[in-house]
Write a protein that holds these residues in place. Structure first.
Motif, mmCIF file in Angstrom:
data_model
loop_
_atom_site.group_PDB
_atom_site.id
_atom_site.type_symbol
_atom_site.label_atom_id
_atom_site.label_comp_id
_atom_site.label_asym_id
_atom_site.label_seq_id
_atom_site.Cartn_x
_atom_site.Cartn_y
_atom_site.Cartn_z
ATOM 1 N N SER A 71 103.803 51.468 -20.121
ATOM 2 C CA SER A 71 102.495 50.507 -19.014
ATOM 3 C C SER A 71 101.665 51.596 -21.084
ATOM 4 C CB SER A 71 102.133 50.737 -18.589
ATOM 5 O OG SER A 71 102.891 50.143 -17.794
ATOM 6 N N ILE A 72 101.063 51.265 -21.678
ATOM 7 C CA ILE A 72 99.909 51.550 -22.295
ATOM 8 C C ILE A 72 98.529 51.196 -22.079
ATOM 9 C CG2 ILE A 72 99.405 52.183 -24.995
ATOM 10 C CD1 ILE A 72 101.956 50.450 -25.470
ATOM 11 N N MET A 73 97.785 52.093 -21.776
ATOM 12 C CA MET A 73 96.538 52.478 -21.164
ATOM 13 C C MET A 73 95.305 52.198 -22.105
ATOM 14 S SD MET A 73 96.909 52.556 -18.140
ATOM 15 C CE MET A 73 95.372 52.027 -16.905
ATOM 16 N N SER A 74 94.447 51.354 -21.824
ATOM 17 C CA SER A 74 93.346 51.703 -22.768
ATOM 18 C C SER A 74 92.438 53.413 -22.842
ATOM 19 C CB SER A 74 92.132 50.599 -22.879
ATOM 20 O OG SER A 74 91.376 50.560 -24.250
ATOM 21 N N ARG A 75 91.614 53.674 -24.094
ATOM 22 C CA ARG A 75 90.788 54.419 -23.935
ATOM 23 C C ARG A 75 89.215 54.522 -22.369
ATOM 24 N NH1 ARG A 75 88.533 55.515 -29.232
ATOM 25 N NH2 ARG A 75 86.183 54.423 -28.088
ATOM 26 N N PRO A 76 89.913 55.450 -21.632
ATOM 27 C CA PRO A 76 89.185 55.382 -20.547
ATOM 28 C C PRO A 76 87.049 54.761 -21.411
ATOM 29 C CG PRO A 76 90.048 57.652 -20.010
ATOM 30 C CD PRO A 76 90.088 56.753 -21.618
ATOM 31 N N SER A 77 86.824 54.610 -20.399
ATOM 32 C CA SER A 77 85.295 53.864 -20.340
ATOM 33 C C SER A 77 84.180 54.106 -19.771
ATOM 34 C CB SER A 77 85.068 52.896 -19.970
ATOM 35 O OG SER A 77 85.865 51.761 -19.388
ATOM 36 N N ALA A 78 83.448 54.230 -19.715
ATOM 37 C CA ALA A 78 81.698 54.587 -18.945
ATOM 38 C C ALA A 78 80.677 54.257 -18.969
ATOM 39 C CB ALA A 78 81.351 56.478 -19.120
ATOM 40 N N ILE A 79 79.968 54.277 -18.142
ATOM 41 C CA ILE A 79 78.519 53.511 -18.758
ATOM 42 C C ILE A 79 77.342 54.579 -18.757
ATOM 43 C CG2 ILE A 79 78.036 53.247 -16.494
ATOM 44 C CD1 ILE A 79 76.091 51.102 -16.645
ATOM 45 N N ILE A 80 76.263 54.718 -19.953
ATOM 46 C CA ILE A 80 76.443 56.206 -19.955
ATOM 47 C C ILE A 80 74.961 56.321 -20.549
ATOM 48 C CG2 ILE A 80 78.715 56.901 -21.195
ATOM 49 C CD1 ILE A 80 77.198 56.571 -23.992
ATOM 50 N N TRP A 81 73.725 56.794 -20.521
ATOM 51 C CA TRP A 81 72.731 56.755 -20.987
ATOM 52 C C TRP A 81 72.021 58.319 -21.374
ATOM 53 C CZ3 TRP A 81 74.705 57.037 -16.253
ATOM 54 C CH2 TRP A 81 74.178 57.945 -15.324
ATOM 55 N N LEU A 82 70.612 58.660 -21.801
ATOM 56 C CA LEU A 82 70.526 59.283 -22.758
ATOM 57 C C LEU A 82 70.116 60.998 -21.124
ATOM 58 C CD1 LEU A 82 68.758 58.983 -25.557
ATOM 59 C CD2 LEU A 82 70.636 59.886 -25.762
ATOM 60 N N LYS A 83 70.840 62.095 -21.295
ATOM 61 C CA LYS A 83 70.177 63.130 -20.380
ATOM 62 C C LYS A 83 68.166 63.161 -20.948
ATOM 63 C CE LYS A 83 74.318 65.796 -19.946
ATOM 64 N NZ LYS A 83 75.151 66.945 -19.544
ATOM 65 N N GLY A 84 67.729 63.801 -20.179
ATOM 66 C CA GLY A 84 66.415 63.880 -20.181
ATOM 67 C C GLY A 84 65.824 62.929 -20.529
ATOM 68 N N ARG A 85 66.288 61.753 -20.532
ATOM 69 C CA ARG A 85 65.204 60.671 -21.145
ATOM 70 C C ARG A 85 64.992 59.704 -19.852
ATOM 71 N NH1 ARG A 85 66.724 54.708 -23.711
ATOM 72 N NH2 ARG A 85 64.241 53.954 -23.637
ATOM 73 N N TYR A 86 63.906 59.736 -19.485
ATOM 74 C CA TYR A 86 63.188 58.696 -18.071
ATOM 75 C C TYR A 86 63.736 56.983 -18.222
ATOM 76 C CZ TYR A 86 60.538 55.874 -14.728
ATOM 77 O OH TYR A 86 60.011 55.586 -14.198
ATOM 78 N N LEU A 87 64.604 57.565 -16.862
ATOM 79 C CA LEU A 87 64.795 56.302 -15.997
ATOM 80 C C LEU A 87 64.240 55.276 -16.368
ATOM 81 C CD1 LEU A 87 68.698 56.352 -15.607
ATOM 82 C CD2 LEU A 87 68.202 55.244 -17.736
ATOM 83 N N SER A 88 64.354 54.214 -16.458
ATOM 84 C CA SER A 88 63.075 52.998 -15.505
ATOM 85 C C SER A 88 63.825 52.332 -14.313
ATOM 86 C CB SER A 88 63.009 51.738 -16.386
ATOM 87 O OG SER A 88 64.150 51.105 -16.698
ATOM 88 N N THR A 89 62.657 51.927 -13.380
ATOM 89 C CA THR A 89 63.320 52.105 -11.964
ATOM 90 C C THR A 89 64.277 50.696 -11.783
ATOM 91 O OG1 THR A 89 60.954 52.367 -11.161
ATOM 92 C CG2 THR A 89 62.628 50.708 -10.139
ATOM 93 N N THR A 90 63.864 50.052 -13.157
ATOM 94 C CA THR A 90 65.443 48.744 -13.054
ATOM 95 C C THR A 90 66.336 48.972 -13.657
ATOM 96 O OG1 THR A 90 63.188 47.797 -13.710
ATOM 97 C CG2 THR A 90 65.394 46.508 -14.714
ATOM 98 N N SER A 91 66.823 50.382 -14.904
ATOM 99 C CA SER A 91 68.151 50.834 -15.126
ATOM 100 C C SER A 91 68.730 51.916 -13.677
ATOM 101 C CB SER A 91 67.268 51.697 -16.006
ATOM 102 O OG SER A 91 67.179 50.989 -17.423
ATOM 103 N N LYS A 92 67.988 52.074 -12.591
ATOM 104 C CA LYS A 92 68.318 52.747 -11.857
ATOM 105 C C LYS A 92 68.933 52.061 -11.039
ATOM 106 C CE LYS A 92 65.052 56.358 -11.657
ATOM 107 N NZ LYS A 92 64.047 58.042 -11.565
ATOM 108 N N LYS A 93 68.122 51.050 -10.688
ATOM 109 C CA LYS A 93 68.487 49.918 -9.408
ATOM 110 C C LYS A 93 70.096 48.823 -10.419
ATOM 111 C CE LYS A 93 64.931 49.689 -6.463
ATOM 112 N NZ LYS A 93 65.534 50.056 -5.203
ATOM 113 N N PHE A 94 69.576 49.087 -11.326
ATOM 114 C CA PHE A 94 70.803 48.187 -11.816
ATOM 115 C C PHE A 94 72.253 49.407 -12.195
ATOM 116 C CE2 PHE A 94 74.097 46.646 -15.928
ATOM 117 C CZ PHE A 94 73.949 45.681 -15.179
ATOM 118 N N LEU A 95 72.244 50.473 -12.122
ATOM 119 C CA LEU A 95 73.205 51.327 -11.795
ATOM 120 C C LEU A 95 73.577 51.933 -10.380
ATOM 121 C CD1 LEU A 95 71.941 54.531 -13.986
ATOM 122 C CD2 LEU A 95 73.604 53.228 -14.416
#
Length: 308
Positions: free
Chosen positions: A272-296
């Motif tokens: 088996s050959i596994m693809s490279r791992p993936s992630a959902i990312i966001w900038l450190k130190g940046r304010y995240l909107s309530t909408t983004s937090k809810k989506f996370l």
């Protein structure tokens, strides 16, 4: 020193020239130069050296620039948070993604999210990982879905499940009979079309992309792969496979990109050959909107630390 002066100073440093900063800020150049002089006079230091064609930031200027970014991010985040308290979960959520992961991870989540929060609109940007990170750094998007690695010092992340590579082919090839898999050795002497890396930051210049993974696996299995096409566009490879040009090897999530095509997708085994791992990312130190937090919250693996 006030918020307006800090905004002006950031624009001057980032543009490198007062004339360009003035155009960015939509103000005349003389008042902007005057504001810079007033700021330096008030602080009693030189912030920018003017002896070259492009302004050079002094040590004091570099310190102010770093602090100004933090201050303005806090001000902007506070204003956004106050607005959200009165308006609730609404507005626009901007997400960047690579095509295959977006096709797999976003439709169902966005469908459920939009039913729950009907006042939210979505902007979705597609590109390679370097492009998604660039969009994050430029504050064009809030969240990105990419394959690793990313700079842990710059981004927070939620790790996503690993996925295998699959062979996508027309029924013409009849490899593996009716089984949902093919052995890697079955692909010897077959015309392969592989996804190659997009030129970008040095972080991605290592042997972990699909083309490299497949080549290495084939050589370890005792044969040289017959590669007839390389492309950085996964849709091109899938379309060509659908037109019987050859067999393409893609992440399993790519099965969602052209669901009505006549392609067969078969997991590669032995090995088996596994693809490279993936992630959902966001900038450190940046304010995240309530909408983004809810989506996370729709990505529960490795619960994120929402740094503000």
């Amino acid at each position: 020193m006030d918020i307006r002066q800090l905004r002006y100073f950031l624009a001057i440093v980032e543009e490198g020239k007062i004339s360009q900063a003035a155009r960015r800020l939509h103000i005349a150049q003389p008042p902007l130069s005057q504001q810079l002089k007033l700021l330096e006079t008030e602080m009693g230091v030189t912030l920018l050296e003017r002896n070259t064609r492009r302004l050079t930031t002094t040590e004091a200027g570099k310190l102010l620039y770093d602090r100004a970014k933090i201050i303005l991010e806090l001000v902007n985040g506070t204003m956004e948070e106050i607005r959200e308290l009165s308006e609730g979960v609404r507005g626009t959520l901007a997400i960047g993604t690579i095509a295959s992961l977006g096709a797999k991870l976003l439709p169902e989540r966005i469908h459920d999210f939009q039913k729950r929060y009907p006042e939210v609109r979505f902007q979705v940007w597609e590109g390679d990982p370097n492009r998604v990170m660039e969009l994050l750094e430029n504050r064009i998007i809030e969240l990105g879905i990419v394959r690793l690695p990313v700079d842990n010092g710059m981004f927070n992340m939620i790790n996503l499940p690993a996925e295998p590579l699959v062979a996508a082919m027309s029924r013409h090839w009849n490899i593996g009979d009716n089984q949902p898999y093919v052995k890697l050795s079955d692909l010897e002497n077959k015309p392969l079309m592989l996804l190659r890396r997009q030129q970008g930051t040095s972080m991605y210049h290592h042997r972990m992309y699909i083309m490299d993974l497949v080549e290495d696996a084939c050589r370890e299995a005792g044969f040289e792969p017959k590669i007839i096409c390389e492309s950085n566009d996964i849709m091109t490879l899938l379309t060509w496979a659908n037109h019987d040009v050859g067999i393409t090897i893609v992440p399993q999530s790519a099965m969602n990109l052209i669901p009505n095509a006549g392609l067969q997708f078969k997991e590669i085994i032995e090995p088996s050959i596994m693809s490279r791992p993936s992630a959902i990312i966001w900038l450190k130190g940046r304010y995240l909107s309530t909408t983004s937090k809810k989506f996370l919250e729709y990505f529960p693996l490795d619960k994120p630390c929402l740094e503000q």
